[in-house]
Design a protein around this motif. Structure first.
Motif, PDB file in Angstrom:
ATOM      1  N   GLU A 281       0.873  -1.176   0.000  1.00  0.00           N
ATOM      2  CA  GLU A 281       0.000   0.000   0.000  1.00  0.00           C
ATOM      3  C   GLU A 281       0.907   1.221   0.000  1.00  0.00           C
ATOM      4  O   GLU A 281       1.766   1.354   0.880  1.00  0.00           O
ATOM      5  CB  GLU A 281      -0.918   0.025   1.229  1.00  0.00           C
ATOM      6  CG  GLU A 281      -2.064  -0.965   1.172  1.00  0.00           C
ATOM      7  CD  GLU A 281      -3.037  -0.792   2.324  1.00  0.00           C
ATOM      8  OE1 GLU A 281      -2.765   0.042   3.222  1.00  0.00           O
ATOM      9  OE2 GLU A 281      -4.067  -1.486   2.339  1.00  0.00           O
ATOM     10  N   GLY A 282       0.738   2.076  -0.990  1.00  0.00           N
ATOM     11  CA  GLY A 282       1.594   3.249  -1.081  1.00  0.00           C
ATOM     12  C   GLY A 282       3.057   2.913  -1.194  1.00  0.00           C
ATOM     13  O   GLY A 282       3.915   3.654  -0.695  1.00  0.00           O
ATOM     14  N   GLY A 283       3.359   1.780  -1.837  1.00  0.00           N
ATOM     15  CA  GLY A 283       4.746   1.371  -2.010  1.00  0.00           C
ATOM     16  C   GLY A 283       5.340   0.622  -0.839  1.00  0.00           C
ATOM     17  O   GLY A 283       6.452   0.111  -0.926  1.00  0.00           O
ATOM     18  N   ARG A 284       4.614   0.516   0.267  1.00  0.00           N
ATOM     19  CA  ARG A 284       5.120  -0.127   1.479  1.00  0.00           C
ATOM     20  C   ARG A 284       4.485  -1.501   1.631  1.00  0.00           C
ATOM     21  O   ARG A 284       3.270  -1.659   1.442  1.00  0.00           O
ATOM     22  CB  ARG A 284       4.780   0.731   2.688  1.00  0.00           C
ATOM     23  CG  ARG A 284       5.378   0.270   4.002  1.00  0.00           C
ATOM     24  CD  ARG A 284       4.824   1.099   5.141  1.00  0.00           C
ATOM     25  NE  ARG A 284       5.626   1.000   6.347  1.00  0.00           N
ATOM     26  CZ  ARG A 284       5.246   1.407   7.544  1.00  0.00           C
ATOM     27  NH1 ARG A 284       4.048   1.974   7.686  1.00  0.00           N
ATOM     28  NH2 ARG A 284       6.036   1.297   8.588  1.00  0.00           N
ATOM     29  N   VAL A 285       5.289  -2.513   1.966  1.00  0.00           N
ATOM     30  CA  VAL A 285       4.762  -3.854   2.195  1.00  0.00           C
ATOM     31  C   VAL A 285       3.938  -3.858   3.475  1.00  0.00           C
ATOM     32  O   VAL A 285       4.442  -3.528   4.550  1.00  0.00           O
ATOM     33  CB  VAL A 285       5.903  -4.887   2.285  1.00  0.00           C
ATOM     34  CG1 VAL A 285       5.365  -6.242   2.749  1.00  0.00           C
ATOM     35  CG2 VAL A 285       6.601  -5.034   0.935  1.00  0.00           C
ATOM     36  N   VAL A 286       2.656  -4.238   3.354  1.00  0.00           N
ATOM     37  CA  VAL A 286       1.767  -4.264   4.518  1.00  0.00           C
ATOM     38  C   VAL A 286       1.261  -5.663   4.820  1.00  0.00           C
ATOM     39  O   VAL A 286       0.636  -5.892   5.862  1.00  0.00           O
ATOM     40  CB  VAL A 286       0.570  -3.315   4.325  1.00  0.00           C
ATOM     41  CG1 VAL A 286       1.045  -1.860   4.245  1.00  0.00           C
ATOM     42  CG2 VAL A 286      -0.255  -3.700   3.095  1.00  0.00           C
ATOM     43  N   SER A 287       1.505  -6.615   3.936  1.00  0.00           N
ATOM     44  CA  SER A 287       1.106  -8.000   4.175  1.00  0.00           C
ATOM     45  C   SER A 287       2.073  -8.902   3.436  1.00  0.00           C
ATOM     46  O   SER A 287       2.488  -8.585   2.312  1.00  0.00           O
ATOM     47  CB  SER A 287      -0.327  -8.250   3.706  1.00  0.00           C
ATOM     48  OG  SER A 287      -0.754  -9.571   4.032  1.00  0.00           O
ATOM     49  N   ALA A 288       2.448 -10.023   4.061  1.00  0.00           N
ATOM     50  CA  ALA A 288       3.421 -10.914   3.432  1.00  0.00           C
ATOM     51  C   ALA A 288       3.285 -12.317   3.993  1.00  0.00           C
ATOM     52  O   ALA A 288       2.792 -12.532   5.101  1.00  0.00           O
ATOM     53  CB  ALA A 288       4.851 -10.403   3.646  1.00  0.00           C
ATOM     54  N   GLY A 289       3.720 -13.270   3.209  1.00  0.00           N
ATOM     55  CA  GLY A 289       3.780 -14.669   3.620  1.00  0.00           C
ATOM     56  C   GLY A 289       4.858 -15.360   2.821  1.00  0.00           C
ATOM     57  O   GLY A 289       5.443 -14.777   1.888  1.00  0.00           O
ATOM     58  N   GLN A 290       5.113 -16.609   3.148  1.00  0.00           N
ATOM     59  CA  GLN A 290       6.239 -17.313   2.546  1.00  0.00           C
ATOM     60  C   GLN A 290       5.821 -18.725   2.168  1.00  0.00           C
ATOM     61  O   GLN A 290       5.159 -19.423   2.946  1.00  0.00           O
ATOM     62  CB  GLN A 290       7.402 -17.354   3.537  1.00  0.00           C
ATOM     63  CG  GLN A 290       8.697 -17.877   2.986  1.00  0.00           C
ATOM     64  CD  GLN A 290       9.804 -17.794   4.037  1.00  0.00           C
ATOM     65  OE1 GLN A 290      10.008 -18.728   4.809  1.00  0.00           O
ATOM     66  NE2 GLN A 290      10.505 -16.659   4.072  1.00  0.00           N
ATOM     67  N   LEU A 291       6.225 -19.150   0.985  1.00  0.00           N
ATOM     68  CA  LEU A 291       6.037 -20.530   0.547  1.00  0.00           C
ATOM     69  C   LEU A 291       7.395 -21.213   0.522  1.00  0.00           C
ATOM     70  O   LEU A 291       8.323 -20.727  -0.121  1.00  0.00           O
ATOM     71  CB  LEU A 291       5.399 -20.587  -0.837  1.00  0.00           C
ATOM     72  CG  LEU A 291       5.014 -22.001  -1.306  1.00  0.00           C
ATOM     73  CD1 LEU A 291       3.801 -22.510  -0.534  1.00  0.00           C
ATOM     74  CD2 LEU A 291       4.752 -22.034  -2.808  1.00  0.00           C
ATOM     75  N   ARG A 292       7.492 -22.334   1.222  1.00  0.00           N
ATOM     76  CA  ARG A 292       8.717 -23.132   1.239  1.00  0.00           C
ATOM     77  C   ARG A 292       8.437 -24.447   0.543  1.00  0.00           C
ATOM     78  O   ARG A 292       7.604 -25.242   0.998  1.00  0.00           O
ATOM     79  CB  ARG A 292       9.182 -23.384   2.678  1.00  0.00           C
ATOM     80  CG  ARG A 292       9.470 -22.125   3.467  1.00  0.00           C
ATOM     81  CD  ARG A 292       9.864 -22.452   4.903  1.00  0.00           C
ATOM     82  NE  ARG A 292      10.047 -21.231   5.696  1.00  0.00           N
ATOM     83  CZ  ARG A 292      10.300 -21.231   7.008  1.00  0.00           C
ATOM     84  NH1 ARG A 292      10.394 -22.381   7.666  1.00  0.00           N
ATOM     85  NH2 ARG A 292      10.455 -20.090   7.653  1.00  0.00           N
ATOM     86  N   VAL A 293       9.129 -24.697  -0.555  1.00  0.00           N
ATOM     87  CA  VAL A 293       8.903 -25.891  -1.369  1.00  0.00           C
ATOM     88  C   VAL A 293      10.030 -26.880  -1.143  1.00  0.00           C
ATOM     89  O   VAL A 293      11.212 -26.536  -1.255  1.00  0.00           O
ATOM     90  CB  VAL A 293       8.801 -25.513  -2.861  1.00  0.00           C
ATOM     91  CG1 VAL A 293       8.777 -26.759  -3.733  1.00  0.00           C
ATOM     92  CG2 VAL A 293       7.558 -24.669  -3.109  1.00  0.00           C
TER      93      VAL A 293
END
Length: 374
Positions: A281-293
């Motif tokens: 949002e507005g260039g800033r990361v506000v939500s994240a998660g990770q996938l590990r394969v």
């Protein structure tokens, strides 16, 4: 369901995750990949890797192999009546349902392809062992250690897969902590029926958290917004903000604790294929998660949304992107762990994840627990 196995160095497996298949030298020189049954693998292990305890076993589902498997005699010195399976083609990473540390003489726990709980537990244990700076055998399992990240309970703990009693857990954790200088005691209790041990440790002053293991097929969700893959460094600010909110108990060492928790994360990509997914949002990361394969099994981890950005579907966008990636790569199963007492488990259930079992995470401050268990 019968599985086959292939013994390999961890670096070779990590490289295969990037290319989609394992192509050992034997494929070019002899036209096949050497496999074994679980009962046979000690023969090539002793011949090719004597004394090694840093290797991994690839647990292969024969039903996922596109090329034929033919059985043939071994080499001189093998029992004359033994036949080994040879895969006449590369070994696809999507045929590997689990990657298990090979630490003889302990018998490896090899999940069946249809056992979602065993595959999930194997993945979580395997990542901890493979990225550890040091691994020690202890009653019921192993201790993983990394002195560079001593505040990380995930990297400095007991990982126990065989039943032991509460006294053994407490005494073993205290002994390893005293020797390694841990500021905490921590253990994963990953066997069926660990509830009584967790409750007894709670009575001794430990904190116990039950984690529900959940799984769903790696199929894409309905159309909708998707997050983007980002360089992990772009997520650091969100992690730092989140951990600072959650770690008031570490207030005296908060800066160092947060620095270590952020600094440890890059090591996961050394052993499994990691993709960080984010919404801005507005260039800033506000939500994240990770996938590990890790072969045919993938884990969804570390979903965080900034409190000010919640309620806007960002978590769904991150999860959807992870499921898309898993499906596109031919992964058969996506797994995760959720607090048994908190709302996210219900959020995941509404998105197709089904509980398949549970583990316990137990922890305590080192000094106080050492005193109370003398």
């Amino acid at each position: 369901m019968t599985v086959l196995v292939h013994l390999v160095e961890p670096a070779a497996w990590r490289a295969a995750l990037d290319t989609g298949a394992l192509r050992p030298p034997s494929l070019a020189h002899q036209g096949f990949v050497h496999l074994s049954t679980p009962e046979q693998v000690h023969l090539p292990a002793g011949r090719l890797f004597p004394g090694r305890r840093d290797l991994v076993l690839l647990v292969v589902d024969p039903a996922r192999l596109p090329d034929p498997v033919r059985w043939a005699p071994g080499v001189p010195g093998d029992p004359p009546d033994v036949r080994f399976p040879h895969l006449h083609g590369p070994l696809p990473t999507s045929a590997v349902v689990a990657v298990v540390p090979y630490r003889p003489p302990a018998a490896p726990l090899l999940p069946r392809p249809d056992d979602a709980l065993a595959r999930a537990l194997a993945l979580h244990r395997s990542v901890r062992v493979r990225r550890a700076a040091e691994v020690r055998d202890v009653p019921g399992g192993v201790a993983v250690l990394d002195p560079h990240f001593r505040y990380s309970r995930d990297d400095n703990r007991l990982v126990l897969t065989e039943p032991v009693d509460a006294c053994t857990v407490a005494a073993t954790a205290a002994a390893v902590a005293a020797d390694a200088g841990w500021p905490h005691l921590a253990a994963t209790l990953a066997w069926s029926g660990a509830d009584d041990v967790a409750r007894e440790l709670t009575g001794r002053g430990w904190r116990a958290e039950q984690l529900v293991v959940m799984a769903r097929p790696a199929t894409p969700p309905p159309p909708g917004r998707r997050a983007e893959a980002v360089d992990q460094r772009e997520v650091h600010d969100l992690w730092e903000r989140s951990w600072r909110r959650d770690l008031s108990a570490w207030e005296a060492d908060l800066d160092e604790v947060v620095a270590q928790l952020v600094g440890r994360e890059h090591r996961n990509d050394r052993v499994v294929a990691v993709t960080d997914l984010a919404v801005r949002e507005g260039g800033r990361v506000v939500s994240a998660g990770q996938l590990r394969v890790d072969g045919a099994t993938a884990a969804f981890e570390s979903l965080i949304t900034d409190p000010a950005a919640r309620g806007r579907g960002h978590g769904d966008a991150v999860l959807a992107a992870a499921l898309d990636l898993a499906a596109d790569a031919g992964r058969g199963l996506v797994v995760l762990e959720a607090d048994a007492t908190d709302w996210p488990r219900h959020w995941y259930a509404r998105r197709g994840f089904v509980p398949v079992g549970a583990t316990w995470e137990v922890s305590a401050q080192a000094g106080a627990t050492i005193e109370s268990s003398r």
